[in-house]
Structure formats: structure tokens, C-alpha cells
Write a protein that holds these residues in place. Structure first.
Motif, short mmCIF file in Angstrom:
data_model
loop_
_atom_site.label_atom_id
_atom_site.label_comp_id
_atom_site.label_asym_id
_atom_site.label_seq_id
_atom_site.Cartn_x
_atom_site.Cartn_y
_atom_site.Cartn_z
N GLY A 163 1.20 -1.16 0.17
CA GLY A 163 -0.35 -0.32 0.12
C GLY A 163 0.91 1.31 0.13
O GLY A 163 1.98 0.88 0.70
N VAL A 164 0.16 2.53 -0.61
CA VAL A 164 1.45 3.88 -1.15
C VAL A 164 -0.07 4.58 0.04
O VAL A 164 -1.16 4.66 -0.50
CB VAL A 164 1.53 4.20 -2.12
CG1 VAL A 164 2.67 5.17 -2.55
CG2 VAL A 164 2.14 2.47 -2.67
N TYR A 165 0.65 6.43 0.39
CA TYR A 165 0.43 6.45 0.93
C TYR A 165 0.94 8.54 0.63
O TYR A 165 2.11 7.92 1.21
CB TYR A 165 -0.08 6.43 2.93
CG TYR A 165 -0.57 8.15 3.41
CD1 TYR A 165 -1.72 8.14 3.30
CD2 TYR A 165 0.56 8.66 4.50
CE1 TYR A 165 -1.66 9.31 3.81
CE2 TYR A 165 0.61 9.92 5.42
CZ TYR A 165 -1.03 10.29 4.68
OH TYR A 165 -1.74 11.41 5.16
N ASP A 167 1.83 11.60 2.45
CA ASP A 167 1.23 12.42 3.67
C ASP A 167 0.95 13.57 2.80
O ASP A 167 0.93 14.50 4.16
CB ASP A 167 2.82 12.45 3.80
CG ASP A 167 3.90 13.33 4.52
OD1 ASP A 167 3.94 13.12 3.05
OD2 ASP A 167 4.15 13.36 5.29
N LYS A 170 -4.48 14.80 -0.03
CA LYS A 170 -5.44 15.07 -0.78
C LYS A 170 -4.94 16.31 -1.37
O LYS A 170 -6.61 17.45 -1.19
CB LYS A 170 -6.97 14.98 -0.97
CG LYS A 170 -6.79 13.69 -0.81
CD LYS A 170 -8.58 12.71 -0.51
CE LYS A 170 -8.82 11.42 -0.33
NZ LYS A 170 -9.83 11.10 0.48
N LYS A 176 -6.75 11.15 -4.77
CA LYS A 176 -6.65 9.88 -3.63
C LYS A 176 -5.41 10.45 -3.31
O LYS A 176 -3.87 11.31 -3.76
CB LYS A 176 -6.35 8.83 -4.85
CG LYS A 176 -7.37 8.83 -4.79
CD LYS A 176 -7.85 7.45 -5.78
CE LYS A 176 -8.93 6.64 -6.11
NZ LYS A 176 -8.67 5.50 -7.29
N ASP A 177 -4.91 9.97 -2.15
CA ASP A 177 -3.74 10.30 -0.98
C ASP A 177 -3.23 8.99 -1.08
O ASP A 177 -1.70 8.59 0.02
CB ASP A 177 -3.94 10.62 -0.15
CG ASP A 177 -4.98 10.92 0.92
OD1 ASP A 177 -5.31 9.52 0.59
OD2 ASP A 177 -5.14 11.27 2.06
N LYS A 178 -3.78 7.90 -1.46
CA LYS A 178 -3.59 6.17 -0.89
C LYS A 178 -3.67 5.54 -1.92
O LYS A 178 -3.93 5.86 -3.06
CB LYS A 178 -4.89 5.27 -0.31
CG LYS A 178 -4.74 6.40 1.14
CD LYS A 178 -5.29 5.60 2.33
CE LYS A 178 -5.28 6.83 3.64
NZ LYS A 178 -6.11 7.53 3.40
N TYR A 180 -1.45 1.67 -4.40
CA TYR A 180 -1.66 0.30 -3.84
C TYR A 180 -0.75 -0.72 -5.50
O TYR A 180 -0.86 0.19 -6.75
CB TYR A 180 -2.31 -0.63 -4.21
CG TYR A 180 -3.68 -1.15 -5.08
CD1 TYR A 180 -3.16 -2.16 -6.28
CD2 TYR A 180 -4.57 -0.05 -4.91
CE1 TYR A 180 -3.80 -2.40 -7.78
CE2 TYR A 180 -5.53 -0.15 -6.29
CZ TYR A 180 -5.15 -0.90 -8.03
OH TYR A 180 -5.87 -1.36 -8.60
N GLU A 206 -1.13 4.75 -9.09
CA GLU A 206 -1.07 4.87 -7.12
C GLU A 206 -0.93 6.87 -7.86
O GLU A 206 -1.30 7.41 -8.52
CB GLU A 206 0.90 5.07 -6.79
CG GLU A 206 1.85 3.77 -6.86
CD GLU A 206 2.77 3.09 -6.76
OE1 GLU A 206 3.31 3.38 -6.24
OE2 GLU A 206 3.45 2.82 -7.80
N ARG A 866 6.43 9.86 1.41
CA ARG A 866 5.74 8.89 0.30
C ARG A 866 6.39 7.68 1.61
O ARG A 866 7.28 7.11 1.54
CB ARG A 866 5.85 8.68 -0.87
CG ARG A 866 5.40 9.35 -1.89
CD ARG A 866 5.63 9.44 -3.48
NE ARG A 866 5.31 7.52 -3.70
CZ ARG A 866 3.87 7.82 -3.95
NH1 ARG A 866 2.99 8.65 -4.26
NH2 ARG A 866 3.31 6.80 -4.45
#
Length: 875
Positions: A163-165, A167, A170, A176-178, A180, A206, A866
Motif C-alpha cells: 500500500g502507498v500513502y 502524506d 489530497k 487520492k492520497d492512497k 497500491y 498510485e 511517501r
């Protein structure tokens, strides 16, 4: 090279009782890379997957940027292009399994974020050429290697997910801020290990977020002081969807014949929303108050503008591309010392890059709508504002329109936006045939001769329209169904702005397209065909020198190039003229690589070569735009140069390397390149006689000037690199599991961009580059911290009118980290590894300024951090 690169020896030594000590993970990857470097006949850097399909970065761009002497240029926070020895990506080349590759951009350099790390097995960077490396670059050649199933020799099934976030959050409400990433790899052998199959798949979805300040530039203000001329800050949200598939089939037809089929397919979609606001300031009808000015030297860093009429932007960009690259290789190795190989490669890229720009403001045409008063302060992060009057998110005050009358030359006399699609088609075929004979008992160990042929055509087709409101309307209050939560531009003080989806408004007919009839549009089109015939002779060297051994090669590569450019010449007040022009030339490229290998595991390397890099495709276009210049009284023009020759250089390298078996090494690299030919833009005399030109009565002399790329005398590039990989257990067993890998490089360059001009730096060149990774790996636990640094450089940017500008990009330091755990043998979860990664942990921005003016910030881009968490499972 079409031939296989040297295979790494096993990193798992065995004792006399045949108990195997297995080195895995990051340490095994480093040992494999060290072994490739040690055994190579050229000066090479290498990065290997920790395990098949498990490079630790989002794309191979990040991985390559950690190699000694290399660094990257970030695009929206991603490592997009690679600079070798501080030089521009225009001076290097990229191959996949030894074959040349098409590119998704308008130039030759490959954009590395196209290649998922999970489908790559190893990347080798050749810093010196050899004769059979026929697709060489001037400062280096990057060769991406994918899996060879029979070489791997075992069955493998591996899957992974992460999973990718982002920081930064948005930045735009509809982003999106998340995200995969999913990966899978299968490798197996059949029919008594005579057939091998490998397949890898990687898919990512992503987000990337950024907050960007950009200045139009800085004007000559009151009393000659510099002051901000205008700005356009944006909140940028990018959604990257990428599918990468790599496959290979190997067939060992006999003990002497190996057949390999391999292919790579990439599907890349990069959709971006940019919402921002343009404040025309000193370069507009706005007034700078003479009171309350804050100055520093000759720079006005604070004050107040009144009568500011802003433009609210909702822009969309969508880049889609598909890449296919594949080929066939047959390799014969006879028992009598004879060998032969044949390699065919095919690569194709289709790309569409759509820019959809839409505008809103307080009224149409300029000087009609409400204006604002802005108090500003210019600092190290750009210019920040306080708005005293207007709410830029008010749907009744900010309407869809042509706020400043920029579309006065459009067919309808106004434009509420612009549609610009640039279509790139790139196709390449390559062939290489080599025959070799091993020799016994002499100075030379093998003689090889070969032929190669490459046929490439790259074209660009522009498709441009003005955007107008349906029904001929000059302004429109945004309909309720398209209104979105406002994008907040508080990072520059503007607050919330009107937000909507420009793609949806175009699709639903709120906007309609009006063809841009200007001849400037088709004049941007071009197609360049390049056919290169290569022939080479190379002798491998392997001979004892006392207790040491001398290895290497000496050879010569001869290349004949036929280039043609097709496009339009844009004649003032006349029709477009389709034109084809080109050239034909030879290059003779001798090379030598010598390695003296001492019993003490010290290697001295000496290399010398003549190197080339073919020019940018854009510079080779035949397109020409010219007309009579009433100010100068002569005909002037701009364009490309279809007769352009390559960058050419004589080069020498000297290395001293100390190895610790295959565990690690320390090395010093010295290099020098004399650029005999360099490509730069210059205004030169040009005879327009014979071409139709509209001139005033009485003018008969059509000799004028043209500004276009030309070959100049070049300059110099030289420097040194200190690099190494050191597991600390070679110092003391107490530090087993700890280690350090990385390097630092210094490069000095100068070119003379015109006859009699003063020497200056190469574009995109950084004097200092450095990177290092400190790691610990033992008992299944792993941790590493990585730092990479590049000093400031003169970068090439797209300017206000679409032309290229030189700006000074400031130095940057990128910090990444990773921790993980792999369940050990005997555990119920054996084969599972867990990890947590962080990228750009210090939130390093990208900053550029006007050359020589540290207070004049042109770009300030913040990407945020990230984080990625996931697992890999192999069985």
C-alpha cells in the motif's frame, strides 16, 4: 550488448562438508553487483534485485540513481531521467537486454518511471564502451536485464503487494492520497531443464501530490529594481496507473545452442489535475504602489499591487503510452572454440500527451471584471500573497470565460481554454550478428567480428484546438452539477479557488473545440528516420603478467549513419511546404579496456575510446519558420537542423579497485573526456534565395540569419569518483550484518556555445553527486537508510511562451529508508517478508532560480513524503 552480460558467481560459499551458508536479501544483491563489477571487462556499475522481482524502489530510476556517479532528475517526485557523471540524460543511452529502446518522450532518453522495478532482474551501467557495445552513449550506457529462466535454474513463484500513502494529502478534492501495487513472478524449467519459462507482472495505481509555485519571471521595476512580473501556483494531483509484463522463454536445443525469446509490455496512464491561479502583476495593467516597498539590494521583495485581474486555472493533463519491446537471440558455443550469436530486437512506443487548459475569472476580455489588491512578499519559497478583496471560490464572481482576452487571435475572437494533444510514434528494429573464435596460449584469448543494423523512425504530430463555451457564450456561471470542493492555495496565500473537472466539461459539451488554423501547428510536426550500419572487430585479452593477470579487450567499431527528417517549412504569407532533408556520415570508434588483476584482489583498469551520442530528435527536425523582419531589415528564421552530426569525444578512464572477495570493494575512478563536437543553438547566416519569401518592394537580397542547432567545437568533461561497498564484517566480526555502500563523484565541465563565446557549464550538469546507504541485515531483520545528493545545475525548462529556458536548479538531498523482517526457515510463515518504506523523508523540495539571482525563485515544488508498507511471499 546482445550477448549475455557476465553472470554473477554464486554468493553462497560451501565448506568441505557441503553445508551451505546462504546469503540472501540486500546483502546478496550487493554481492551479486560487486561480482558483476569485478569480473567485467569494462568499467561498469550494477544493481541487482534483492531477489527475483524484488528491487526496493518504485521504478528502476530510483535504484539506478543510487549507483556511484549517477543521479536523477525528479518529475512530480518520481525519478524520471538519469544523469551519469553529472551530465545530461541526452548524453547517455539505454538498452533492454542489450537492445536499443524507443522512448516515450520527444527525445532519445528513456524515462525510467516506465519500468516497474519488480520486472527487472539487474541493471548494468557501462561507463566505458567496447567495440560490440554498438548502442553506446557518450557518458554511459544503461542496460536493463530481465530474468533468464535457465540461468536462474530453479522453480519460483513469488507474489507481493504494498500500500502507498502520500502524506501531503489530497491537494485536490477529487484526488487520492492512497494507492497500491501488486506483483507476481513465475519461473520454471521443463524437459530435463532444456526449456525455461519466466513471467513477471506488476500493476500499480498510485497517487502523487505536489504544491507548486512558478513565477512568470522577474521584471525591471522602478529604478531598475527587479520585481515579480507574474505568478502561477498550482495544486497538482497525479494518478499513475502502470502495467508492466515481462516474459522469457529459453530453449537449450543442444549443449552448444541456446535460443531465447523475450518481451516486455508496458501500459502507462498518467492523469493529472492542476488547479491554480495566475496573477499578472508588473507585466500587466496592475499597479505597484510606490509606498511600502521592501527591498533587498536591487530586488523588491515586498509591496502591494492594485488593479490585479486574476485567471483561475483548472487544467487537466493525460499522458497515455504503450511500450512493446522484444526480441530473439540465438547463441552457439562450440566445443572447438568457435561461437556465434544472432540477435533481433523490436521496440515500439505509442504516446499521446493531452494538455487541456481551461480558464475562469471575473469577466471576459480584460479590464471588464472585478480586480483585486494584493500584498506580496517574495522569499526563499517563492512569492506569497494576501488577497484584500476577492473570494476566488465564489461561483457567482468567478465565471468560465477568457479573463484577459488572450484569445483575441482565435477564430471566434476569444478562447476559454486550449486543447493540445501531442502524438508520438516511435518504432525501432535492430539486428546484430557476431562470430568469435577462442585462441589458445597467446596474448589474445578471443577474436570477434560482428555486424549490426538499426532502423528507427520517430514522429511527432500536434493536434490543437481552441476551447470555447457552447453556443458562442462569452462567459458562464459554472453549472451546479460540476461544482467541486474548492482547491486550497493557502500555501501561497490565495485561499480556496473555483474547482471543476475540465475533462468532464469537455465531454458533456460545456466546452466545444474550434480548430486552430495557424500554420504554426502543422509546422511543429516532424518525422526523423535514422538507419545505422555497424561493423566491428574486437580482440579479448587474457594473459598472465607475473603473478597477476591482464584481461580486457581492444577493438574498433565503424558506423555509417543515414538520417532523414520530414516536416513542413512554414513560410510567411505562403503555404506550408512539405520537405525532406538529411545527411549521411561515418564514425570510426576505437576502444580499449585493460584490467590488471593482482593476487591481492586489487584491480587496475585503464580505458580509452572515441565516443559518440546522436543528437536530440527535436534538434534534427527539418521544420523551419521564417519571414522578413522589418526591425532588422533582413529575413530571419528559426528551426531544426537535419544535417546535425553527433556529439563526439575522446575519452580516457583510470580505476583502482580493491575487492574483498565478492563481498565488497573500494574504488577510485578518474575520467577525462574531450568533446570535439557539441550541439548548441546559434544564430548563423542563412541564404533564403530560392525559397518563397514575402518581402517589401525593392528588397532583392534574401541572405539573412537563422537560429537553429549547430555543431560546435565542444569542450571538456573530467573528474573523479570514490565508491565502494563495504560489509563491516571484513573489518571486525563484531559488526557482522552491518555495511555501507555508495560513492561521491566530482565532475567539471565547460563548453563554448558559440564562436568566440565564453566557456560555460553543460546543461543539466551537477558538479557534485553523492549517495550512500547504511544497512543492517541479520536474523531476518533488515534496516537501511539511503541518502542521495546532487549539487545545483543549469536546467532546461519550458518557458512562458513554450520556448526552452535555462534556470539554475538548486542542490537537493533525498533521504529514504526501509525496515523489514523475513520469516526464517522452519517458521510457519517461511518465505514471507514484511517491509515498511519511506521516501523523501525530509520533504525535500525542487527549487529553481534565474541564473545569478538567488532571490528570484522561478519554481518551488513540494512533493511531500511517501510511505509504502507491504509483503512479498516466495515459494
Amino acid at each position: 550488448m546482445a550477448q549475455e552480460a557476465p553472470q554473477a558467481d554464486s554468493a553462497a560459499p560451501q565448506d568441505e562438508s557441503a553445508n551451505t551458508i546462504v546469503v540472501t536479501g540486500f546483502r546478496a544483491a550487493l554481492e551479486s553487483a560487486v561480482n558483476v563489477k569485478k569480473s567485467a571487462q569494462t568499467i561498469v556499475e550494477s544493481v541487482s534485485a534483492e531477489d527475483i522481482g524484488k528491487l526496493p524502489d518504485a521504478s528502476i530510476g530510483e535504484s539506478i540513481a543510487r549507483l556511484p556517479g549517477l543521479t536523477s532528475q525528479r518529475l512530480f517526485g518520481r525519478a524520471n531521467s538519469i544523469a551519469i557523471r553529472g551530465a545530461s540524460a541526452d548524453l547517455s543511452s539505454t538498452t533492454l537486454n542489450g537492445r536499443p529502446q524507443t522512448s516515450t518522450g520527444e527525445q532519445r532518453n528513456v524515462e525510467f518511471d516506465q519500468y516497474p522495478a519488480e520486472v527487472v532482474n539487474r541493471v548494468d551501467v557501462y561507463k566505458t564502451p567496447q567495440a560490440n557495445l554498438i548502442h553506446q552513449g557518450l557518458v554511459g550506457t544503461v542496460d536493463i536485464r530481465t530474468i533468464r529462466p535457465l540461468d536462474y535454474g530453479k522453480r519460483l513463484i513469488a507474489v507481493g503487494a504494498r500500500g502507498v500513502y502520500a502524506d501531503l494529502g489530497k491537494v485536490n478534492a477529487d484526488s487520492k492520497d492512497k494507492g497500491y501495487r501488486l506483483t507476481g513472478t513465475y519461473v520454471d524449467q521443463f524437459a530435463g531443464d532444456s526449456i525455461g519459462v519466466a513471467l513477471s507482472v506488476a500493476y500499480s495505481d498510485e497517487p502523487y501530490q505536489s504544491e507548486e509555485f512558478e513565477a512568470w519571471g522577474y521584471a525591471d521595476g522602478p529604478n531598475g529594481n527587479k520585481v515579480i512580473g507574474g505568478i502561477k501556483p498550482f495544486g497538482v494531483s497525479t494518478q499513475l496507473k502502470r502495467l508492466g509484463i515481462q516474459g522469457a522463454v529459453q530453449y537449450r536445443a543442444s549443449d552448444t545452442l541456446m535460443l531465447t525469446f523475450d518481451g516486455f509490455y508496458g501500459d502507462f496512464k498518467d492523469k493529472q489535475i492542476k488547479r491554480g491561479i495566475e496573477f499578472p502583476l508588473f507585466w500587466s495593467g496592475a499597479q505597484l504602489s510606490p509606498t511600502g516597498l521592501e527591498t533587498e539590494g536591487d530586488f523588491i521583495k515586498g509591496g502591494t499591487f492594485s488593479n490585479v485581474e486574476a485567471v483561475v486555472n483548472n487544467h487537466g493533463y493525460e499522458r497515455t503510452s504503450t511500450i512493446f519491446s522484444g526480441g530473439f537471440n540465438a547463441k552457439y558455443t562450440g566445443d572447438d572454440g568457435w561461437s556465434a550469436s544472432f540477435d533481433f530486437g523490436y521496440s515500439r512506443t505509442d504516446r499521446s500527451e493531452l494538455s487541456l487548459e481551461t480558464n475562469a475569472g471575473t469577466g471576459p476580455g480584460g479590464g471588464v471584471g472585478a480586480t483585486d489588491t494584493l500584498t506580496f512578499v517574495s522569499g526563499k519559497k517563492g512569492t506569497r500573497f494576501t488577497s484584500n478583496q476577492l473570494d476566488y471560490s465564489d461561483v457567482n464572481a468567478i465565471v468560465l470565460t477568457d479573463p484577459l482576452g488572450w484569445g483575441g487571435g482565435a477564430p471566434l475572437g476569444h478562447q476559454e481554454g486550449y486543447y493540445n494533444d501531442r502524438i508520438i510514434d516511435d518504432e525501432l528494429k535492430s539486428y546484430q550478428l557476431e562470430v568469435g573464435k577462442e585462441l589458445e596460449g597467446g596474448f589474445f584469448s578471443k577474436i570477434s567480428v560482428g555486424l549490426g543494423y538499426t532502423d528507427r523512425t520517430k514522429s511527432k504530430t500536434p493536434d490543437e484546438y481552441f476551447l470555447n463555451l457552447a453556443g458562442g457564450a462569452r462567459q458562464l456561471v459554472l453549472p451546479q452539477e460540476y461544482r467541486m470542493s474548492a482547491t486550497d492555495l493557502s500555501f501561497i496565500g490565495a485561499g480556496p479557488i473555483l474547482s471543476y473537472d475540465p475533462f468532464q466539461l469537455l465531454e458533456d459539451g460545456v466546452y466545444v473545440r474550434t480548430l486552430n488554423p495557424s500554420k504554426d501547428v502543422p509546422a511543429k510536426a516532424y518525422a526523423v528516420t535514422e538507419r545505422v550500419m555497424s561493423a566491428y572487430l574486437m580482440a579479448d585479452i587474457k594473459t598472465p603478467v607475473g603473478a597477476s593477470e591482464l584481461t580486457g579487450n581492444i577493438g574498433v567499431l565503424a558506423q555509417n549513419t543515414e538520417q532523414k527528417s520530414r516536416g513542413f517549412i512554414n513560410l510567411a504569407a505562403a503555404s506550408l511546404v512539405p520537405t525532406t532533408r538529411g545527411d549521411n556520415y561515418w564514425d570510426i570508434l576505437p576502444s580499449m579496456n585493460l584490467s590488471l588483476r593482482l593476487p591481492s584482489d586489487i584491480v587496475f583498469r585503464l580505458a580509452a575510446a572515441r565516443e559518440i551520442q546522436r543528437p536530440r530528435f527535436e534538434d534534427m527536425k527539418v521544420s523551419l519558420d521564417y519571414g522578413f523582419n522589418t526591425a532588422s531589415g533582413i529575413v530571419t528564421g528559426t528551426g531544426g537542423n537535419p544535417n546535425l552530426r553527433p556529439y563526439r569525444a575522446w575519452a580516457a578512464d583510470f580505476n583502482i579497485e580493491k575487492y574483498f572477495g565478492t563481498k565488497g570493494y573500494l574504488g577510485l575512478q578518474l575520467f577525462y573526456k574531450k568533446l570535439q563536437s557539441y550541439v548548441y543553438r546559434e544564430t548563423v547566416p542563412f541564404d533564403y534565395n530560392g525559397l518563397p519569401v514575402v518581402v517589401p518592394p525593392g528588397v532583392t537580397d534574401l541572405r539573412g540569419t537563422i537560429t537553429r542547432p549547430v555543431n560546435g567545437q565542444g569542450g571538456k568533461l573530467y573528474g573523479f569518483e570514490l565508491a565502494g561497498t563495504v560489509p563491516f564484517d571484513v573489518v571486525t566480526p563484531a559488526l557482522d550484518g552491518f555495511g555501507l555502500t555508495g560513492g561521491v563523484g566530482y565532475t567539471k565541465t565547460s563548453i563554448r556555445p558559440g564562436v568566440g563565446a565564453a566557456a560555460e557549464d553543460l546543461p543539466d550538469y551537477s558538479r557534485w553527486v553523492a549517495n550512500g546507504t547504511l544497512f543492517f541485515e541479520k536474523w531476518g531483520f533488515s534496516a537501511r537508510g539511503s541518502v542521495r545528493y546532487r549539487s545545483s545545475f543549469v536546467g532546461q525548462f519550458v518557458g512562458f511562451g513554450g520556448e526552452r529556458e535555462l534556470r539554475r536548479a538548486l542542490s537537493e538531498t533525498i533521504v529514504d529508508g526501509q525496515v523489514g523482517y523475513e520469516f526464517q526457515k522452519g517458521s510457519a510463515l517461511e518465505g514471507v517478508s514484511l517491509f515498511l518504506q519511506g521516501q523523501n523523508l525530509t520533504d525535500e523540495p525542487f527549487v529553481s532560480i534565474d541564473p545569478g539571482a538567488p532571490l528570484q525563485i522561478r519554481n518551488y515544488q513540494s512533493y511531500g513524503r511517501r510511505f509504502m508498507a507491504g509483503f512479498n511471499y516466495r515459494f
